[in-house]
Design an enzyme around this catalytic site. Structure first.
Site, PDB file in Angstrom:
ATOM      1  N   SER A 150       0.863  -1.186   0.000  1.00  0.00           N
ATOM      2  CA  SER A 150       0.000   0.000   0.000  1.00  0.00           C
ATOM      3  C   SER A 150       0.892   1.226   0.000  1.00  0.00           C
ATOM      4  O   SER A 150       2.019   1.189   0.523  1.00  0.00           O
ATOM      5  CB  SER A 150      -0.893   0.011   1.249  1.00  0.00           C
ATOM      6  N   TYR A 167      -1.449  -0.915  10.370  1.00  0.00           N
ATOM      7  CA  TYR A 167      -1.543  -1.138   8.926  1.00  0.00           C
ATOM      8  C   TYR A 167      -0.313  -0.571   8.223  1.00  0.00           C
ATOM      9  O   TYR A 167       0.324  -1.248   7.410  1.00  0.00           O
ATOM     10  CB  TYR A 167      -2.810  -0.488   8.387  1.00  0.00           C
TER      11      TYR A 167
END
Length: 260
Positions: A150, A167
């Site tokens: 990401s 994350y």
């Protein structure tokens, strides 16, 4: 004599395992690999969603099967590999797409939440790559591993948005995992690369896009979020012989958001 582009991108005779492949970006990438000839194996936690995804791919003329598995379970990778072996199959391409998130201020982030994200987003790809390469890719002298990271693994998180410390940390770890593994396995005929998507509409990003979608579009040079087709070409390149000399790289697919 050069090889034609059609041949370089052709995946006929190859089998691709896509984790978290029952919906969203995983299913989109499975469509792309299947369209170019790969047999698809999908994994995800929910059998019902897997059945729907397999039916969808088969309706497109793609050879597809599913194995229910939770990559957050440390036994999942070995179980998937054993099932593929028992069915007389193999795995040539691994797309480590399964992932999860947790929104929280860092000072309020619970340890069990942190551990869950690391298990799914980082330990899961490690165990899957280890099991698949050991059983199939290293003996064959050929393999393609595509890790779905990401842009959050490349950047700090904007302070106006809900915190995602676990994350970001897990995706940053996955990016350097990609580089380290590419260096170690390059001589074995295995390439290891990562895609770093920006914000795409999905179940995972729904809350953030509801609150910040307009801001994210405005902060993106292309002025738009990602759509279903935007990862297909990149995934195909990194999974095929067309990307044979690309390894250890991280490609941001974010409309330019990470460059400003």
């Amino acid at each position: 004599m050069t090889t034609s582009l059609k041949t370089l991108f052709d995946l006929t005779g190859r089998t691709a395992l896509v984790t978290g492949g029952s919906r969203g970006l995983g299913l989109t990438m499975a469509e792309a690999l299947g369209e170019f000839g790969a047999r698809i194996i999908l994994t995800a936690r929910k059998q019902g969603e897997l059945d729907q995804a397999v039916a969808h791919l088969q309706a497109l003329g793609i050879d597809a099967v599913a194995i229910a598995a939770d990559v957050g379970n440390p036994d999942a990778a070995a179980e998937v590999v054993e099932q593929v072996k028992a069915d007389g199959g193999r795995i040539d391409i691994l797309v480590n797409n399964a992932g999860t998130s947790w929104g929280s201020k860092t000072e309020e982030m619970p340890l069990d939440g942190w551990n869950k994200l690391m298990a799914v987003n980082l330990t899961g790809p490690f165990l899957m790559a280890q099991a698949v390469a050991r059983e199939f890719m290293i003996p064959a002298g050929w393999g393609r591993i595509v890790n779905i990271a990401s842009v959050e693994g490349l950047l700090g998180h904007h302070p106006r948005m809900i915190g995602t410390i676990a994350y970001n940390a897990s995706k940053g770890g996955l990016i350097n995992f990609t580089r380290a593994l590419a260096a170690e396995w390059g001589s074995l005929g295995i390439t290891v690369n990562a895609l770093a998507p920006g914000y795409f509409p999905s179940k995972l990003t729904g809350y953030v896009l509801d609150k910040h979608g307009d801001d994210l579009r405005n902060d993106t040079p292309r002025g738009k979020l990602g759509c279903d087709d935007d990862l297909k070409g990149a995934a195909l390149l990194l999974a095929s012989d067309a990307g044979a000399h690309i390894t250890g790289q991280v490609l941001a697919v974010d409309g330019g958001a990470s460059i400003i």
